[in-house]
Every structure is written in C-alpha cells, then in structure tokens.
Design a protein around this motif. Sequence first.
Motif, PDB file in Angstrom:
ATOM      1  N   ASP A  35       1.093  -1.190  -0.385  1.00 18.45           N
ATOM      2  CA  ASP A  35      -0.033  -0.023   0.148  1.00 18.45           C
ATOM      3  C   ASP A  35       0.138   0.988  -0.095  1.00 18.45           C
ATOM      4  O   ASP A  35       0.515   2.191  -0.504  1.00 18.45           O
ATOM      5  N   TYR A  36       2.392   1.663   0.930  1.00 16.37           N
ATOM      6  CA  TYR A  36       2.843   2.151   1.038  1.00 16.37           C
ATOM      7  C   TYR A  36       3.216   2.422  -0.586  1.00 16.37           C
ATOM      8  O   TYR A  36       3.344   4.080  -1.241  1.00 16.37           O
ATOM      9  N   HIS A  78       2.473   1.780  -3.366  1.00 20.47           N
ATOM     10  CA  HIS A  78       1.059   2.099  -4.293  1.00 20.47           C
ATOM     11  C   HIS A  78       1.252   4.186  -4.164  1.00 20.47           C
ATOM     12  O   HIS A  78       1.386   5.027  -4.958  1.00 20.47           O
ATOM     13  N   SER A  79       1.231   4.315  -2.883  1.00 20.56           N
ATOM     14  CA  SER A  79       0.844   5.923  -2.426  1.00 20.56           C
ATOM     15  C   SER A  79       2.131   6.739  -2.914  1.00 20.56           C
ATOM     16  O   SER A  79       2.274   7.568  -2.994  1.00 20.56           O
ATOM     17  N   GLN A  80       3.281   5.587  -2.836  1.00 21.62           N
ATOM     18  CA  GLN A  80       3.877   6.428  -3.197  1.00 21.62           C
ATOM     19  C   GLN A  80       4.250   6.817  -4.777  1.00 21.62           C
ATOM     20  O   GLN A  80       4.655   7.905  -5.415  1.00 21.62           O
ATOM     21  N   ASP A 116       1.626   7.483  -6.536  1.00 25.20           N
ATOM     22  CA  ASP A 116       0.217   8.020  -6.627  1.00 25.20           C
ATOM     23  C   ASP A 116       0.915   9.572  -6.322  1.00 25.20           C
ATOM     24  O   ASP A 116       0.264  10.692  -7.202  1.00 25.20           O
ATOM     25  N   ARG A 117       1.555   9.377  -5.239  1.00 24.51           N
ATOM     26  CA  ARG A 117       2.921  10.727  -4.932  1.00 24.51           C
ATOM     27  C   ARG A 117       3.714  10.962  -6.377  1.00 24.51           C
ATOM     28  O   ARG A 117       3.337  12.926  -6.053  1.00 24.51           O
ATOM     29  N   SER A 128      -1.919  13.477  -1.959  1.00 24.21           N
ATOM     30  CA  SER A 128      -1.383  12.218  -1.982  1.00 24.21           C
ATOM     31  C   SER A 128      -0.113  12.131  -1.347  1.00 24.21           C
ATOM     32  O   SER A 128       0.166  11.446  -1.135  1.00 24.21           O
ATOM     33  N   ALA A 185      -1.484  11.663   2.212  1.00 25.63           N
ATOM     34  CA  ALA A 185      -1.472   9.721   2.219  1.00 25.63           C
ATOM     35  C   ALA A 185      -0.818   9.564   2.065  1.00 25.63           C
ATOM     36  O   ALA A 185      -0.283   8.154   3.099  1.00 25.63           O
ATOM     37  N   SER A 186       0.794   9.468   1.293  1.00 25.62           N
ATOM     38  CA  SER A 186       1.832   8.664   1.043  1.00 25.62           C
ATOM     39  C   SER A 186       2.261   8.433   3.066  1.00 25.62           C
ATOM     40  O   SER A 186       2.911   7.977   3.384  1.00 25.62           O
ATOM     41  N   GLN A 231       0.318   6.021   5.331  1.00 24.09           N
ATOM     42  CA  GLN A 231       0.891   4.557   4.625  1.00 24.09           C
ATOM     43  C   GLN A 231       2.340   4.480   4.591  1.00 24.09           C
ATOM     44  O   GLN A 231       2.595   3.229   5.433  1.00 24.09           O
ATOM     45  N   HIS A 277       9.529   8.287  -4.197  1.00 27.37           N
ATOM     46  CA  HIS A 277       8.958   9.474  -4.669  1.00 27.37           C
ATOM     47  C   HIS A 277      10.152  10.955  -4.751  1.00 27.37           C
ATOM     48  O   HIS A 277       9.860  11.156  -5.072  1.00 27.37           O
TER      49      HIS A 277
END
Length: 152
Positions: free
Chosen positions: A55-56, A58-60, A62-63, A79, A82-83, A86, A121
């Motif tokens: 999940d982290y 994916h969030s990275q 997205d970020r 985003s 959210a990261s 996560q 990121h």
Amino acid sequence: MDVALIAVVGTLLGVVATHWFQGRATERTAALARTEQLRQERISTYSAFAGAVVDYRHSQNDRWFRARLEPGSEEAEASRHASYRQRTVARQALFRVQLVCDDARTRQLAEDAFEVTHCMHEAADDEERGVRSERAKEALARFISSAAPELR
C-alpha cells in the motif's frame, strides 16, 4: 509386614513416576502451544507488513505522479499526506516485525523493503520511478522469501 512395605514403596514410586511423566507431558504441550502461538503471530505480522509496504508503494507512486502532473494542486497535497499516513502504517508494521522476528537477516530485509519504498517519491523521472518501484517489489519479495521458511 515386608509385603506391605513393598506395596507402599511400589505405590509411592508409581505416584512419583506418574507425576514426573505428567509434568513432562504438560511442559511439552505448553511449549508446543507457545510455538504455535508465535508462528500464528508471525504469520499475522509478516502479512500485515507486506500489505502495508504494498500500500505504501502504491501511495508513493500516486504521490510521484500527482506531483509531476499537477504540482502544488490539492490532489498532489492530498496524495502527499496520504503517503505520510501509509508510511506510518508501514513503519508500525515494521516495528512489529522487529519485535517478533528472531532472524537478524529477515529483520534487515524488512527494513530494506521499507527504506527502498520510502525513497520512491524522490525519482527524477518516470523511468527512475519505475526502477525504484521494481526495486521495492523485489525487496519485499526477498523479505517474504526469507520469512516464509520459519512459518512452515
């Protein structure tokens, strides 16, 4: 009198032997229960860690995409936050791994998976982001490969 004394001694020896064998059986049962409980805790902990790192990652991703496509936008800021959330979940899961894992190599692989994911990121371009994302997947796979044998 001798027969009675022999009977009493025999009975006492039987009681002592029974008590000793029952105590050993109880200890063995308790040890097996502790081992199984720890095994179940490790399964739960390692699975939660793997899920949190996925999940982290994916969030990275997205970020990174939102920061490149819409720098400074509300979506990019959301985003980013959210990261952070996560990252906190993944770090907490990492702490649990560190608490229940006896193997230093497996603990290090968990830390590596977290760190590689954490740096995604910072990629300069999409190609580098893809490479970092793949490295994060591979690092997590190495952790899982190392952790799995102790769960079987």
